[in-house]
Design a protein around this motif. Structure first.
Motif, PDB file in Angstrom:
ATOM      1  N   ASP A   6       5.115   5.342 -10.094  1.00  0.00           N
ATOM      2  CA  ASP A   6       5.991   5.994 -10.384  1.00  0.00           C
ATOM      3  C   ASP A   6       5.701   7.387 -10.691  1.00  0.00           C
ATOM      4  N   GLY A   7       4.207   8.209 -10.145  1.00  0.00           N
ATOM      5  CA  GLY A   7       3.271   8.921  -9.926  1.00  0.00           C
ATOM      6  C   GLY A   7       4.364  10.209  -9.290  1.00  0.00           C
ATOM      7  N   THR A   8       4.017  10.993  -9.311  1.00  0.00           N
ATOM      8  CA  THR A   8       4.207  12.725  -8.564  1.00  0.00           C
ATOM      9  C   THR A   8       3.095  13.153  -6.958  1.00  0.00           C
ATOM     10  N   PRO A   9       3.027  13.718  -6.020  1.00  0.00           N
ATOM     11  CA  PRO A   9       2.666  14.105  -5.707  1.00  0.00           C
ATOM     12  C   PRO A   9       1.779  14.722  -6.572  1.00  0.00           C
ATOM     13  N   HIS A  10       0.761  15.482  -5.024  1.00  0.00           N
ATOM     14  CA  HIS A  10      -0.305  16.846  -5.369  1.00  0.00           C
ATOM     15  C   HIS A  10       0.677  18.355  -5.072  1.00  0.00           C
ATOM     16  N   PRO A  11       1.102  18.718  -6.481  1.00  0.00           N
ATOM     17  CA  PRO A  11       1.876  19.711  -6.987  1.00  0.00           C
ATOM     18  C   PRO A  11       1.704  20.380  -5.210  1.00  0.00           C
ATOM     19  N   TRP A  38     -10.398  17.438  -1.638  1.00  0.00           N
ATOM     20  CA  TRP A  38      -9.505  16.207  -1.274  1.00  0.00           C
ATOM     21  C   TRP A  38     -10.572  16.160   0.225  1.00  0.00           C
ATOM     22  N   GLU A  39     -10.084  14.919   0.780  1.00  0.00           N
ATOM     23  CA  GLU A  39     -10.396  14.156   1.553  1.00  0.00           C
ATOM     24  C   GLU A  39      -9.479  13.356   1.649  1.00  0.00           C
ATOM     25  N   PRO A  40      -9.124  13.237   3.126  1.00  0.00           N
ATOM     26  CA  PRO A  40      -7.777  11.965   3.602  1.00  0.00           C
ATOM     27  C   PRO A  40      -8.682  10.857   2.960  1.00  0.00           C
ATOM     28  N   ALA A  41      -8.048   9.460   2.358  1.00  0.00           N
ATOM     29  CA  ALA A  41      -8.821   7.864   3.095  1.00  0.00           C
ATOM     30  C   ALA A  41      -8.686   7.395   4.125  1.00  0.00           C
ATOM     31  N   PRO A  42     -10.166   6.497   3.895  1.00  0.00           N
ATOM     32  CA  PRO A  42      -9.815   6.229   5.436  1.00  0.00           C
ATOM     33  C   PRO A  42      -8.572   5.417   6.185  1.00  0.00           C
ATOM     34  N   GLU A  43      -8.787   5.549   6.760  1.00  0.00           N
ATOM     35  CA  GLU A  43      -7.865   4.570   7.741  1.00  0.00           C
ATOM     36  C   GLU A  43      -8.240   3.700   8.149  1.00  0.00           C
ATOM     37  N   ASP A  44      -9.859   3.152   8.051  1.00  0.00           N
ATOM     38  CA  ASP A  44     -10.397   2.052   8.525  1.00  0.00           C
ATOM     39  C   ASP A  44      -9.728   0.777   7.520  1.00  0.00           C
ATOM     40  N   LEU A  45      -8.942  -0.300   8.292  1.00  0.00           N
ATOM     41  CA  LEU A  45      -8.639  -1.242   8.093  1.00  0.00           C
ATOM     42  C   LEU A  45      -9.365  -1.929   6.409  1.00  0.00           C
ATOM     43  N   LEU A  50      -8.854   0.634  -0.905  1.00  0.00           N
ATOM     44  CA  LEU A  50      -9.732   2.018  -1.396  1.00  0.00           C
ATOM     45  C   LEU A  50      -8.814   2.846  -2.643  1.00  0.00           C
ATOM     46  N   PRO A  51      -7.359   3.728  -2.117  1.00  0.00           N
ATOM     47  CA  PRO A  51      -6.415   4.356  -2.822  1.00  0.00           C
ATOM     48  C   PRO A  51      -6.627   3.516  -4.341  1.00  0.00           C
ATOM     49  N   TYR A  52      -6.277   2.099  -3.917  1.00  0.00           N
ATOM     50  CA  TYR A  52      -5.725   1.672  -5.117  1.00  0.00           C
ATOM     51  C   TYR A  52      -6.619   1.217  -6.361  1.00  0.00           C
ATOM     52  N   VAL A  53      -8.225   1.309  -5.764  1.00  0.00           N
ATOM     53  CA  VAL A  53      -8.992   1.109  -6.485  1.00  0.00           C
ATOM     54  C   VAL A  53      -9.761   2.493  -7.039  1.00  0.00           C
ATOM     55  N   TRP A  54      -9.156   3.622  -6.445  1.00  0.00           N
ATOM     56  CA  TRP A  54     -11.074   5.105  -6.687  1.00  0.00           C
ATOM     57  C   TRP A  54     -10.038   5.229  -8.143  1.00  0.00           C
ATOM     58  N   PRO A  55     -10.802   6.032  -8.815  1.00  0.00           N
ATOM     59  CA  PRO A  55     -10.792   5.917 -10.251  1.00  0.00           C
ATOM     60  C   PRO A  55      -9.428   7.456 -10.168  1.00  0.00           C
ATOM     61  N   PRO A  56      -8.383   6.777 -11.062  1.00  0.00           N
ATOM     62  CA  PRO A  56      -6.994   7.906 -11.087  1.00  0.00           C
ATOM     63  C   PRO A  56      -7.238   9.565 -10.882  1.00  0.00           C
ATOM     64  N   ALA A  57      -8.179   9.938 -11.929  1.00  0.00           N
ATOM     65  CA  ALA A  57      -8.412  11.096 -11.439  1.00  0.00           C
ATOM     66  C   ALA A  57      -9.095  11.902 -10.212  1.00  0.00           C
ATOM     67  N   ARG A 113       1.772  -1.193  -0.536  1.00  0.00           N
ATOM     68  CA  ARG A 113       1.035   0.698  -0.511  1.00  0.00           C
ATOM     69  C   ARG A 113       2.520   0.648  -1.004  1.00  0.00           C
ATOM     70  N   PRO A 114       2.592   2.417  -1.364  1.00  0.00           N
ATOM     71  CA  PRO A 114       4.240   2.391  -1.756  1.00  0.00           C
ATOM     72  C   PRO A 114       4.254   3.696  -0.021  1.00  0.00           C
ATOM     73  N   ARG A 115       4.819   2.843   0.385  1.00  0.00           N
ATOM     74  CA  ARG A 115       5.264   4.057   1.824  1.00  0.00           C
ATOM     75  C   ARG A 115       5.572   5.151   2.152  1.00  0.00           C
ATOM     76  N   GLY A 116       5.330   6.288   2.651  1.00  0.00           N
ATOM     77  CA  GLY A 116       5.648   7.392   2.758  1.00  0.00           C
ATOM     78  C   GLY A 116       4.469   7.953   2.604  1.00  0.00           C
ATOM     79  N   ARG A 117       3.317   7.677   2.042  1.00  0.00           N
ATOM     80  CA  ARG A 117       2.385   8.873   1.661  1.00  0.00           C
ATOM     81  C   ARG A 117       1.098   8.364   1.611  1.00  0.00           C
ATOM     82  N   LEU A 118       0.234   9.942   2.209  1.00  0.00           N
ATOM     83  CA  LEU A 118      -1.041  10.122   2.529  1.00  0.00           C
ATOM     84  C   LEU A 118      -1.750  10.619   1.318  1.00  0.00           C
ATOM     85  N   TRP A 119      -2.609   9.811   1.186  1.00  0.00           N
ATOM     86  CA  TRP A 119      -3.398   9.573   0.431  1.00  0.00           C
ATOM     87  C   TRP A 119      -5.077  10.111   0.639  1.00  0.00           C
ATOM     88  N   LEU A 120      -5.333  11.276  -0.702  1.00  0.00           N
ATOM     89  CA  LEU A 120      -5.845  12.247  -0.627  1.00  0.00           C
ATOM     90  C   LEU A 120      -7.383  11.361  -1.961  1.00  0.00           C
TER      91      LEU A 120
END
Length: 171
Positions: A6-11, A38-45, A50-57, A113-120
């Motif tokens: 339910d979060g919003t993308p980076h401003p 910020w760095e893009p989350a790795p795409e390696d399977l 990783l974005p799921y367990v990374w600290p939310p802040a 994963r929610p669709r349509g997101r690029l994680w950093l």
């Protein structure tokens, strides 16, 4: 731990809309966020969780308005390139990429994963780059004889270590 459904993308991402012909790492909002640490989350399977367990802040996302390209290269009989054609990756191929990630996550007991997101992600703890954090997790896994691949054991190790790195004052 969550996908921040339910979060919003980076401003910074809110200033741009619409599909771009740029690849994900070339989007202006991605480059702006990289300048801010910020760095893009790795795409390696093996890091799919990783974005799921990374600290939310220290994680954020932007809408994926990029285009993923298929490149077809023609060669002559001597191995020389005679032509190159680029076309947007067809929707079924994009769904196949998502399916692989979703299957790996399901094997770990995590939701898709929610669709349509690029994680950093931002580096945490004493580390100055995301690569250094990943190297640390790999080293820790090796020291504890946990294979560094998508598995319940590797997920648990990463989750615990990331939580500890994010809260060093609680040690």
């Amino acid at each position: 731990m969550s996908w921040d459904e339910d979060g919003t993308p980076h401003p910074l991402a809110l200033r741009r809309t619409g599909r771009s012909e740029l690849e994900p790492d070339r989007l202006p909002e991605m480059r702006e966020l990289e300048v801010l640490g910020w760095e893009p989350a790795p795409e390696d399977l093996r890091w799919v969780f990783l974005p799921y367990v990374w600290p939310p802040a220290d994680r954020t996302w932007i809408p994926d308005r990029s285009t993923h390209w298929a490149v077809d290269t023609a060669l002559d009989g001597h191995g020389h390139i005679t032509g190159v054609e680029c076309a947007p990756l067809p929707e079924p191929d994009l769904r196949d990429l998502d399916r692989e990630a979703d299957e790996a996550l399901a094997e770990l007991g995590l939701p898709p994963r929610p669709r349509g997101r690029l994680w950093l992600l931002r580096p945490i703890g004493p580390f100055t780059t995301l690569g250094a954090v990943l190297d640390h997790l790999d080293d820790l896994a090796e020291a504890r004889a946990v294979p560094a691949r998508p598995s319940a054991a590797f997920l648990a190790l990463a989750r615990a270590e990331l939580a500890e790195l994010a809260a060093p004052e609680e040690r």
